[in-house]
Design a protein around this motif. Sequence first.
Motif, PDB file in Angstrom:
ATOM      1  N   TYR A   5       0.534  -1.253   0.017  1.00  0.00           N
ATOM      2  CA  TYR A   5       0.034  -0.297  -0.141  1.00  0.00           C
ATOM      3  C   TYR A   5       1.146   0.928   0.047  1.00  0.00           C
ATOM      4  N   ALA A   6       2.212   1.052   0.636  1.00  0.00           N
ATOM      5  CA  ALA A   6       2.837   2.489   0.613  1.00  0.00           C
ATOM      6  C   ALA A   6       3.069   2.795  -0.596  1.00  0.00           C
ATOM      7  N   LEU A   7       3.651   1.448  -0.991  1.00  0.00           N
ATOM      8  CA  LEU A   7       4.637   1.840  -2.163  1.00  0.00           C
ATOM      9  C   LEU A   7       3.143   2.352  -3.221  1.00  0.00           C
ATOM     10  N   GLU A   8       2.422   1.586  -3.047  1.00  0.00           N
ATOM     11  CA  GLU A   8       1.336   2.330  -3.937  1.00  0.00           C
ATOM     12  C   GLU A   8       1.051   3.866  -4.168  1.00  0.00           C
ATOM     13  N   MET A   9       1.007   4.467  -3.124  1.00  0.00           N
ATOM     14  CA  MET A   9       1.055   5.767  -2.960  1.00  0.00           C
ATOM     15  C   MET A   9       1.384   6.598  -3.314  1.00  0.00           C
ATOM     16  N   GLN A  10       2.782   6.404  -2.788  1.00  0.00           N
ATOM     17  CA  GLN A  10       4.185   6.734  -3.413  1.00  0.00           C
ATOM     18  C   GLN A  10       3.954   7.165  -5.413  1.00  0.00           C
ATOM     19  N   GLU A  11       4.268   5.738  -5.248  1.00  0.00           N
ATOM     20  CA  GLU A  11       4.098   5.537  -6.799  1.00  0.00           C
ATOM     21  C   GLU A  11       2.850   6.581  -7.023  1.00  0.00           C
ATOM     22  N   ARG A  12       1.501   6.332  -6.380  1.00  0.00           N
ATOM     23  CA  ARG A  12       0.798   7.723  -7.378  1.00  0.00           C
ATOM     24  C   ARG A  12       0.842   9.229  -7.254  1.00  0.00           C
ATOM     25  N   TRP A  13       1.060   9.323  -6.150  1.00  0.00           N
ATOM     26  CA  TRP A  13       1.222  10.957  -5.488  1.00  0.00           C
ATOM     27  C   TRP A  13       2.945  10.974  -6.650  1.00  0.00           C
ATOM     28  N   GLY A  14       3.527  10.309  -6.830  1.00  0.00           N
ATOM     29  CA  GLY A  14       4.683  10.404  -7.213  1.00  0.00           C
ATOM     30  C   GLY A  14       4.570  10.827  -8.959  1.00  0.00           C
ATOM     31  N   ALA A  15       4.034  10.181  -9.886  1.00  0.00           N
ATOM     32  CA  ALA A  15       3.063   9.968 -11.152  1.00  0.00           C
ATOM     33  C   ALA A  15       2.349  11.815 -11.467  1.00  0.00           C
ATOM     34  N   SER A  16       1.971  12.556 -10.141  1.00  0.00           N
ATOM     35  CA  SER A  16       2.167  13.725 -10.438  1.00  0.00           C
ATOM     36  C   SER A  16       2.964  14.535  -9.960  1.00  0.00           C
ATOM     37  N   GLU A  17       3.726  14.576  -9.799  1.00  0.00           N
ATOM     38  CA  GLU A  17       4.815  15.760  -8.654  1.00  0.00           C
ATOM     39  C   GLU A  17       4.928  16.849  -9.635  1.00  0.00           C
ATOM     40  N   GLY A  18       4.533  17.180 -11.101  1.00  0.00           N
ATOM     41  CA  GLY A  18       4.797  17.342 -12.080  1.00  0.00           C
ATOM     42  C   GLY A  18       3.952  18.466 -11.905  1.00  0.00           C
ATOM     43  N   ALA A  19       3.058  18.252 -11.568  1.00  0.00           N
ATOM     44  CA  ALA A  19       1.250  18.746 -11.106  1.00  0.00           C
ATOM     45  C   ALA A  19       1.696  20.055  -9.834  1.00  0.00           C
ATOM     46  N   THR A  20       0.493  20.391 -10.045  1.00  0.00           N
ATOM     47  CA  THR A  20       1.115  21.582  -8.953  1.00  0.00           C
ATOM     48  C   THR A  20       0.020  21.063  -8.034  1.00  0.00           C
ATOM     49  N   MET A  21       0.562  21.432  -6.783  1.00  0.00           N
ATOM     50  CA  MET A  21      -0.124  20.543  -5.548  1.00  0.00           C
ATOM     51  C   MET A  21      -0.835  22.146  -4.485  1.00  0.00           C
ATOM     52  N   LYS A  22      -1.411  22.270  -4.133  1.00  0.00           N
ATOM     53  CA  LYS A  22      -1.836  22.426  -2.867  1.00  0.00           C
ATOM     54  C   LYS A  22      -1.297  22.230  -1.334  1.00  0.00           C
ATOM     55  N   PRO A  23      -0.095  23.437  -0.776  1.00  0.00           N
ATOM     56  CA  PRO A  23       0.398  23.115   0.232  1.00  0.00           C
ATOM     57  C   PRO A  23      -0.039  21.863   1.795  1.00  0.00           C
ATOM     58  N   GLU A  24      -1.131  22.125   1.397  1.00  0.00           N
ATOM     59  CA  GLU A  24      -2.126  21.809   2.394  1.00  0.00           C
ATOM     60  C   GLU A  24      -2.322  20.381   1.981  1.00  0.00           C
ATOM     61  N   VAL A  25      -2.458  20.188   0.953  1.00  0.00           N
ATOM     62  CA  VAL A  25      -2.878  19.104   0.587  1.00  0.00           C
ATOM     63  C   VAL A  25      -1.165  18.015   0.293  1.00  0.00           C
ATOM     64  N   MET A  26      -0.066  18.400   0.070  1.00  0.00           N
ATOM     65  CA  MET A  26       1.544  17.931   0.498  1.00  0.00           C
ATOM     66  C   MET A  26       1.501  17.343   1.674  1.00  0.00           C
ATOM     67  N   LEU A  27       0.753  18.789   3.089  1.00  0.00           N
ATOM     68  CA  LEU A  27       1.520  18.532   3.692  1.00  0.00           C
ATOM     69  C   LEU A  27       0.292  17.265   4.390  1.00  0.00           C
ATOM     70  N   HIS A  28      -1.469  16.847   4.617  1.00  0.00           N
ATOM     71  CA  HIS A  28      -2.053  15.935   4.534  1.00  0.00           C
ATOM     72  C   HIS A  28      -1.266  14.348   3.703  1.00  0.00           C
ATOM     73  N   HIS A  29      -0.440  14.709   2.634  1.00  0.00           N
ATOM     74  CA  HIS A  29      -0.057  13.642   2.115  1.00  0.00           C
ATOM     75  C   HIS A  29       1.213  12.656   2.654  1.00  0.00           C
ATOM     76  N   ARG A  30       2.177  14.030   3.485  1.00  0.00           N
ATOM     77  CA  ARG A  30       3.464  13.647   4.128  1.00  0.00           C
ATOM     78  C   ARG A  30       2.955  13.397   5.620  1.00  0.00           C
ATOM     79  N   GLN A  31       2.002  13.003   5.946  1.00  0.00           N
ATOM     80  CA  GLN A  31       1.490  13.109   7.635  1.00  0.00           C
ATOM     81  C   GLN A  31       0.372  11.522   7.254  1.00  0.00           C
ATOM     82  N   PHE A  32       0.351  11.605   5.926  1.00  0.00           N
ATOM     83  CA  PHE A  32      -0.614   9.954   5.826  1.00  0.00           C
ATOM     84  C   PHE A  32       0.841   9.289   5.859  1.00  0.00           C
TER      85      PHE A  32
END
Length: 154
Positions: free
Chosen positions: A45-72
């Motif tokens: 599951y952790a690998l899947e989440m990393q791949e899912r979020w890694g694919a959208s690294e180039g995309a711009t995300m709100k800092p709050e979303v990134m913070l929640h992802h990091r906390q998760f």
Amino acid sequence: MSSLNALMIAIDMAVRKRDEARNALRERQRAHDAAKSQMEQLQSYALEMQERWGASEGATMKPEVMLHHRQFMDRLQHAMDLQVKVVADQAIRLEAAQKALMATELRLTSLNKVVETRRRDIALAQMRREQKQTDERAALQFIGRTFGLQFQEA
């Protein structure tokens, strides 16, 4: 013969303890396998989440979303760290159950060997008694024939 009966009772108890140890080992093996399976699921599951979020690294995300992802991801890593400890604990319990089973099997084997030795000793003593009786009868017959005496066998 009573010592042989006592040994047979001891063997019955040793068989029951061995069976209990086998059941305990099976339970420990199941618990260990379940803990490993859960660990593999967390890692996957952790690998899947990393791949899912890694694919959208180039995309711009709100800092709050990134913070929640990091906390998760931190919480997920914490869960995996805890599961590593659970797997290690289950491995220790599994090893203890294996040792307990080996000890019960060793005791049962020892008792079986003692019984086998006692039975062999009893059979040998019986054979010697029978041989002694046969020898005594032959000696009495020899004496009777040689000296003309007649003996009555009891």
